[in-house]
Design a protein around this motif. Sequence first.
Motif, PDB file in Angstrom:
ATOM      1  N   LYS A 189      39.040  49.296  46.516  1.00  0.00           N
ATOM      2  CA  LYS A 189      37.696  49.586  46.016  1.00  0.00           C
ATOM      3  C   LYS A 189      36.578  48.778  46.698  1.00  0.00           C
ATOM      4  CE  LYS A 189      38.517  46.795  41.942  1.00  0.00           C
ATOM      5  NZ  LYS A 189      39.212  45.836  42.786  1.00  0.00           N
ATOM      6  N   THR A 205      31.516  42.765  41.994  1.00  0.00           N
ATOM      7  CA  THR A 205      31.504  41.921  40.786  1.00  0.00           C
ATOM      8  C   THR A 205      32.701  40.971  40.750  1.00  0.00           C
ATOM      9  OG1 THR A 205      32.621  43.620  39.462  1.00  0.00           O
ATOM     10  CG2 THR A 205      30.220  43.621  39.445  1.00  0.00           C
ATOM     11  N   GLY A 206      33.792  41.349  41.436  1.00  0.00           N
ATOM     12  CA  GLY A 206      34.942  40.445  41.506  1.00  0.00           C
ATOM     13  C   GLY A 206      34.540  39.146  42.198  1.00  0.00           C
ATOM     14  N   TYR A 266      33.053  36.729  39.647  1.00  0.00           N
ATOM     15  CA  TYR A 266      34.044  35.997  38.834  1.00  0.00           C
ATOM     16  C   TYR A 266      34.805  34.980  39.697  1.00  0.00           C
ATOM     17  CZ  TYR A 266      32.931  39.295  35.164  1.00  0.00           C
ATOM     18  OH  TYR A 266      32.248  40.019  34.212  1.00  0.00           O
ATOM     19  N   ARG A 310      38.238  33.620  48.301  1.00  0.00           N
ATOM     20  CA  ARG A 310      39.445  34.460  48.494  1.00  0.00           C
ATOM     21  C   ARG A 310      40.713  33.606  48.524  1.00  0.00           C
ATOM     22  NH1 ARG A 310      37.479  39.221  47.168  1.00  0.00           N
ATOM     23  NH2 ARG A 310      35.277  39.019  47.649  1.00  0.00           N
ATOM     24  N   VAL A 347      41.481  33.258  38.517  1.00  0.00           N
ATOM     25  CA  VAL A 347      40.320  34.103  38.194  1.00  0.00           C
ATOM     26  C   VAL A 347      40.531  34.989  36.963  1.00  0.00           C
ATOM     27  CG1 VAL A 347      40.893  35.979  39.826  1.00  0.00           C
ATOM     28  CG2 VAL A 347      38.517  35.561  39.237  1.00  0.00           C
ATOM     29  N   SER A 348      41.765  35.395  36.697  1.00  0.00           N
ATOM     30  CA  SER A 348      41.983  36.269  35.532  1.00  0.00           C
ATOM     31  C   SER A 348      41.684  35.516  34.230  1.00  0.00           C
ATOM     32  CB  SER A 348      43.414  36.810  35.502  1.00  0.00           C
ATOM     33  OG  SER A 348      43.574  37.757  36.522  1.00  0.00           O
ATOM     34  N   SER A 391      37.852  34.934  33.980  1.00  0.00           N
ATOM     35  CA  SER A 391      37.089  36.160  33.697  1.00  0.00           C
ATOM     36  C   SER A 391      37.446  36.775  32.342  1.00  0.00           C
ATOM     37  CB  SER A 391      37.292  37.189  34.810  1.00  0.00           C
ATOM     38  OG  SER A 391      38.652  37.566  34.891  1.00  0.00           O
ATOM     39  N   ARG A 428      31.812  36.546  30.738  1.00  0.00           N
ATOM     40  CA  ARG A 428      31.515  37.961  31.013  1.00  0.00           C
ATOM     41  C   ARG A 428      30.068  38.292  30.662  1.00  0.00           C
ATOM     42  NH1 ARG A 428      35.911  40.094  32.889  1.00  0.00           N
ATOM     43  NH2 ARG A 428      34.756  42.005  33.254  1.00  0.00           N
ATOM     44  N   GLY A 471      34.430  46.879  40.497  1.00  0.00           N
ATOM     45  CA  GLY A 471      34.996  45.880  39.587  1.00  0.00           C
ATOM     46  C   GLY A 471      36.098  46.443  38.724  1.00  0.00           C
ATOM     47  N   ARG A 472      36.123  46.013  37.456  1.00  0.00           N
ATOM     48  CA  ARG A 472      37.178  46.460  36.538  1.00  0.00           C
ATOM     49  C   ARG A 472      36.601  47.201  35.329  1.00  0.00           C
ATOM     50  NH1 ARG A 472      38.962  43.955  40.196  1.00  0.00           N
ATOM     51  NH2 ARG A 472      40.962  42.894  40.463  1.00  0.00           N
ATOM     52  N   ASP A 473      35.355  46.835  34.959  1.00  0.00           N
ATOM     53  CA  ASP A 473      34.746  47.365  33.725  1.00  0.00           C
ATOM     54  C   ASP A 473      33.381  47.986  33.993  1.00  0.00           C
ATOM     55  OD1 ASP A 473      33.515  45.013  34.505  1.00  0.00           O
ATOM     56  OD2 ASP A 473      33.162  44.296  32.476  1.00  0.00           O
ATOM     57  N   ILE A 474      33.152  48.416  35.219  1.00  0.00           N
ATOM     58  CA  ILE A 474      31.807  48.892  35.582  1.00  0.00           C
ATOM     59  C   ILE A 474      31.489  50.227  34.904  1.00  0.00           C
ATOM     60  CG2 ILE A 474      30.215  49.356  37.496  1.00  0.00           C
ATOM     61  CD1 ILE A 474      31.378  46.430  37.277  1.00  0.00           C
ATOM     62  N   ASP A 530      44.501  41.379  33.579  1.00  0.00           N
ATOM     63  CA  ASP A 530      43.191  42.049  33.612  1.00  0.00           C
ATOM     64  C   ASP A 530      43.152  43.276  32.697  1.00  0.00           C
ATOM     65  OD1 ASP A 530      42.393  40.186  35.462  1.00  0.00           O
ATOM     66  OD2 ASP A 530      42.582  41.493  37.205  1.00  0.00           O
ATOM     67  N   ARG A 572      43.520  41.936  28.524  1.00  0.00           N
ATOM     68  CA  ARG A 572      42.609  40.987  27.859  1.00  0.00           C
ATOM     69  C   ARG A 572      41.780  41.731  26.812  1.00  0.00           C
ATOM     70  NH1 ARG A 572      39.261  40.802  33.238  1.00  0.00           N
ATOM     71  NH2 ARG A 572      37.941  42.608  32.863  1.00  0.00           N
TER      72      ARG A 572
HETATM   73  O1   DC Z   1      38.163  42.563  42.642  1.00  0.00           O
HETATM   74  P1   DC Z   1      38.759  41.146  42.748  1.00  0.00           P
HETATM   75  O2   DC Z   1      40.227  41.176  42.944  1.00  0.00           O
HETATM   76  O3   DC Z   1      38.051  40.302  43.742  1.00  0.00           O
HETATM   77  O4   DC Z   1      38.476  40.509  41.302  1.00  0.00           O
HETATM   78  C1   DC Z   1      38.904  39.210  40.979  1.00  0.00           C
HETATM   79  C2   DC Z   1      39.134  39.093  39.480  1.00  0.00           C
HETATM   80  O5   DC Z   1      37.906  39.142  38.780  1.00  0.00           O
HETATM   81  C3   DC Z   1      40.027  40.145  38.848  1.00  0.00           C
HETATM   82  O6   DC Z   1      41.375  39.761  38.876  1.00  0.00           O
HETATM   83  C4   DC Z   1      39.497  40.267  37.452  1.00  0.00           C
HETATM   84  C5   DC Z   1      38.062  39.800  37.549  1.00  0.00           C
HETATM   85  N1   DC Z   1      37.087  40.878  37.440  1.00  0.00           N
HETATM   86  C6   DC Z   1      36.724  41.273  36.188  1.00  0.00           C
HETATM   87  O7   DC Z   1      37.267  40.774  35.207  1.00  0.00           O
HETATM   88  N2   DC Z   1      35.737  42.189  36.029  1.00  0.00           N
HETATM   89  C7   DC Z   1      35.144  42.753  37.089  1.00  0.00           C
HETATM   90  N3   DC Z   1      34.171  43.640  36.891  1.00  0.00           N
HETATM   91  C8   DC Z   1      35.531  42.370  38.386  1.00  0.00           C
HETATM   92  C9   DC Z   1      36.532  41.443  38.543  1.00  0.00           C
END
Ligand code: DC
Length: 247
Positions: A16, A34-35, A38, A89, A97-98, A101, A107, A127-130, A182, A185
């Motif tokens: 992504k 957004t990752g 975090y 990275r 990071v998990s 975040s 958040r 991201g994950r929750d966009i 992720d 949670r």
């Molecule tokens: O996309 P990434 O792997 O760089 O993201 C790193 C961590 O950040 C991922 O394991 C969970 C968190 N994250 C999140 O909780 N919400 C987001 N919108 C983006 C990333």
Amino acid sequence: MKKILIAIDGPAGSGKSTTAKLIARKLGYIHLDTGAMYRSVTLKVLESRVNPADEEEVVRLAEEADIVFDNDNGLRVALDGEDVTEKIRSEEVTKNVSLVSSYPGVRKVMVDKQREIGSQKGCVVDGRDIGTVVFPNADLKFFMIADVMERARRRQAELSESGTELPIVKVVHDLKDRDMKDSTRETSPLKKAEDAIEIDTTNLTIEEQVAKILTFVDDLLMMVQEPVVGRRYQEGSVLNRQGKDRK
Ligand code: DC
């Protein structure tokens, strides 16, 4: 020309971020990773020698963190004035990071900032929750998935490029662990929005992923630019198919 907001969610290694970056470049939009936000907070926690399990302290650091993106040079990230694009990275950051975040206080700070940046429109946010929480009204939502072995191979190659060699079993284990944390949670877990278009990237190159997403973007842009007089709408464009049957 009307500008739109595109949300791209998915698990680690689904492609992504790279796709979002290329789509943004192609459209002349901002890319918001957004990752990386975090990850920057996690780096701040580790460098401040704060225990990542100390929620209160971690939230305090998130509130203090000054995270700035520079979109003109291939998306560089600065934390408190220092370029941390590569540092965020690292394995150590990825490992923590998990947890960082997962804190609702962290958040909240990040989501407020994401909404501020995204309000400019002309933005590709990954991201994950966009699509579910940050921008539930995004103009287009994608959910990228890929087979875990393929995601692990991509992650292994990325790590190798930055000088870290890890056996594939370890990379698979770490990816699965992060996906589990992720997506289970309590606050804003990784989840496909109901109206997101799912794209399986297992057998796609980056160029193919980008091309696929751009067909949806083009469709939508054509619809919002031209008055809808039935023709395209009846033929079945992005909007009346709700993204379900166009893969
Ligand atoms: O996309 P990434 O792997 O760089 O993201 C790193 C961590 O950040 C991922 O394991 C969970 C968190 N994250 C999140 O909780 N919400 C987001 N919108 C983006 C990333």
